[in-house]
Design an enzyme around this catalytic site. Structure first.
Site, PDB file in Angstrom:
ATOM      1  N   LYS A  24      -8.717 -34.301  -7.313  1.00  0.00           N
ATOM      2  CA  LYS A  24      -8.494 -35.144  -6.129  1.00  0.00           C
ATOM      3  C   LYS A  24      -7.023 -35.180  -5.750  1.00  0.00           C
ATOM      4  O   LYS A  24      -6.659 -35.111  -4.572  1.00  0.00           O
ATOM      5  CB  LYS A  24      -9.011 -36.555  -6.427  1.00  0.00           C
ATOM      6  CG  LYS A  24      -8.323 -37.693  -5.708  1.00  0.00           C
ATOM      7  CD  LYS A  24      -8.837 -39.036  -6.162  1.00  0.00           C
ATOM      8  CE  LYS A  24      -7.768 -39.973  -6.615  1.00  0.00           C
ATOM      9  NZ  LYS A  24      -6.962 -40.566  -5.565  1.00  0.00           N
ATOM     10  N   ARG A  95      -3.805 -44.467  -0.161  1.00  0.00           N
ATOM     11  CA  ARG A  95      -2.360 -44.307  -0.255  1.00  0.00           C
ATOM     12  C   ARG A  95      -1.931 -42.902   0.160  1.00  0.00           C
ATOM     13  O   ARG A  95      -0.804 -42.683   0.616  1.00  0.00           O
ATOM     14  CB  ARG A  95      -1.923 -44.598  -1.689  1.00  0.00           C
ATOM     15  CG  ARG A  95      -0.422 -44.560  -1.880  1.00  0.00           C
ATOM     16  CD  ARG A  95      -0.002 -44.912  -3.286  1.00  0.00           C
ATOM     17  NE  ARG A  95       1.380 -44.504  -3.512  1.00  0.00           N
ATOM     18  CZ  ARG A  95       2.433 -45.151  -3.056  1.00  0.00           C
ATOM     19  NH1 ARG A  95       2.269 -46.239  -2.350  1.00  0.00           N
ATOM     20  NH2 ARG A  95       3.649 -44.713  -3.297  1.00  0.00           N
ATOM     21  N   ASP A 119      -5.063 -47.962  -4.519  1.00  0.00           N
ATOM     22  CA  ASP A 119      -5.410 -48.803  -5.659  1.00  0.00           C
ATOM     23  C   ASP A 119      -4.510 -50.023  -5.771  1.00  0.00           C
ATOM     24  O   ASP A 119      -3.329 -49.968  -5.441  1.00  0.00           O
ATOM     25  CB  ASP A 119      -5.260 -48.009  -6.970  1.00  0.00           C
ATOM     26  CG  ASP A 119      -6.417 -47.055  -7.179  1.00  0.00           C
ATOM     27  OD1 ASP A 119      -7.499 -47.333  -6.643  1.00  0.00           O
ATOM     28  OD2 ASP A 119      -6.236 -46.057  -7.883  1.00  0.00           O
ATOM     29  N   MET A 336       3.887 -47.257 -16.332  1.00  0.00           N
ATOM     30  CA  MET A 336       4.062 -46.888 -14.932  1.00  0.00           C
ATOM     31  C   MET A 336       3.685 -48.000 -13.939  1.00  0.00           C
ATOM     32  O   MET A 336       4.335 -48.169 -12.927  1.00  0.00           O
ATOM     33  CB  MET A 336       3.230 -45.637 -14.613  1.00  0.00           C
ATOM     34  CG  MET A 336       3.407 -44.515 -15.617  1.00  0.00           C
ATOM     35  SD  MET A 336       4.867 -43.518 -15.340  1.00  0.00           S
ATOM     36  CE  MET A 336       4.298 -42.432 -14.057  1.00  0.00           C
TER      37      MET A 336
END
Length: 431
Positions: A24, A95, A119, A336
């Site tokens: 993806k 996004r 997300d 992250m």
């Protein structure tokens, strides 16, 4: 659109062969980058998921034609495109809409971008995109939307303030169209960044240093037509390794792209899960020890994510669920994103023994017997991790907001059911 729910009957062992979908995170930047050329582009092995469908709608909205000629084959022809106002409702869904900044700037000299969505896993900076495109000559203004303008992109020595994947991709696409040579330093080097770079080379771009953190782009490139196959999704492969382990099932993952699995396999080996390579297939045997490997001297081990080629952030949720079924104690350190760990309360409610130390660290002690529960998927990867937990739990689980899982995993319910899982999708899929 009706919300999607998965009802999962746990406790079934799986077996068989499964092939991962196309990546993806390769498909999205490559679909966007197809706008760079006025010639037709044929993309194969494109995952047919919500995010790719949404991006296809967005590129059609700027004048490109995009047709699915087979289930996973997409033909894009951006003969003439315009810097139209992008649909805010589509942009807020993914996004990846930010990936249109580079190609539209290159083709049209301007782009107006509503705030991108995606997300909910913590703040995700756009600063690196802005800084990179400014260094290539763009003027950026931010109001209720981002406006990029540049009559002529110019090659530059660009140092990214962080190795952001999508910022690297935007800068790389813009650099291909820029006049002169661009040095892209502190670049991300993930497999999907390499996939985009190889696609651009197939179109006619001249790029050195693919797979390293410094890429040199000689522009402007004369771009033509190409047929290109998206690489397999290494995150889906990691998810399937975890699935095989928690259900103690033998699985063959066909055409797994084994050259990109070193750090993933090493991470799972720390949990006592050893895979075998046969050609480009990955075999997960059923007789795993599932015993967490202590650090030298008997110390509690740590599994942490870092930029590629280290263990990927997108697999931390999967690794946490897998560790609940392994013997021993391990510290999971997610660096992250500050909200990615917040799904562990659902696992605790299912019976997992987890201490959430702070937004970035959790201690998992296993093995623990998980019980079926009702859950809500907050993001793609946590949703898939919940699906793993549900498949190995005793009893029935309900996963609400399963739309999130389907943003990243193509027909995952059907494909796992073919291996022996019992997942009911509500509403049932048509066609």
């Amino acid at each position: 659109m009706a919300p999607i729910q998965y009802i999962v009957e746990g406790g079934h062992r799986l077996s068989g062969t499964i092939e991962p979908s196309g990546n993806k995170n390769s498909a999205l930047p490559i679909i966007a980058a197809a706008l760079l050329t006025a010639h037709p582009v044929t993309l194969q092995n494109v995952p047919r998921i919500r995010d790719t469908e949404t991006l296809v709608e967005l590129i059609r909205s700027v004048g490109a034609s995009a047709e699915w000629t087979a289930r996973n084959t997409l033909v894009i022809h951006a003969k003439e495109i315009r810097a139209a106002d992008l649909d805010p409702d589509l942009c807020v869904r993914i996004r990846a809409s930010i990936l249109l900044a580079g190609p539209l700037l290159a083709r049209c000299g301007e782009v107006m971008l509503p705030p991108p969505g995606g997300d909910v896993i913590g703040r995700r900076r756009l600063d690196t995109h802005v800084l990179a495109l400014e260094q290539l000559g763009a003027k950026v203004t931010a109001t209720d939307r981002l406006e990029f303008r540049c009559p002529k992109l110019t090659g530059a020595d660009v140092f990214l303030d962080e190795p952001s994947v999508t910022a690297t991709e935007n800068a790389l696409v813009a650099a291909v169209a820029a006049e002169g040579t661009t040095y892209l330093r502190n670049a991300a080097s993930e497999p999907h960044v390499q996939d985009l770079a190889n696609f651009l080379v197939a179109l006619g771009a001249k790029i050195e240093g693919i797979g390293t953190n410094t890429m040199i782009v000689h522009g402007p490139a004369t771009l033509g037509s190409t047929t290109y196959a998206i690489q397999p999704d290494h995150i889906e492969v990691g998810s399937l390794i975890g699935l095989a382990a928690v259900t103690r099932s033998p699985l063959r993952i066909a055409r797994a792209g084994v050259e990109h699995l070193r750090s993933i396999r090493m991470g799972f080996e720390r949990l006592g899960i050893v895979c075998r390579v046969e050609g480009d297939d990955l075999i997960v045997p059923s007789n795993q020890t599932l015993k967490i490997q202590d650090d030298f001297g008997g110390h509690v081990p740590k599994l942490e994510d870092q930029p590629w080629p280290a263990f990927p952030a997108d697999l931390m949720s999967i690794a946490i669920v897998t560790a609940t079924q392994c013997e021993g104690v391990i510290l999971m350190f997610e660096k992250m994103f500050e909200s990615r760990m917040f799904f562990v309360d659902k696992l605790i409610a299912m019976g997992a023994r987890i201490v959430l130390c702070d937004p970035h660290r959790a201690i998992i002690a296993g093995p623990s017997r998980l019980r079926g529960a009702s859950m809500i998927s907050p993001d793609i990867r946590a949703g898939m991790a919940m699906l793993l937990a549900a498949v190995c739990a005793e009893g029935t689980s309900t996963i609400n907001n399963a739309d999130q899982i389907e943003r990243g995993y193509e027909r995952i319910d059907e494909r796992l059911n073919a291996l022996g899982a019992k997942i009911k999708r509500v509403p049932e899929r048509k066609g």
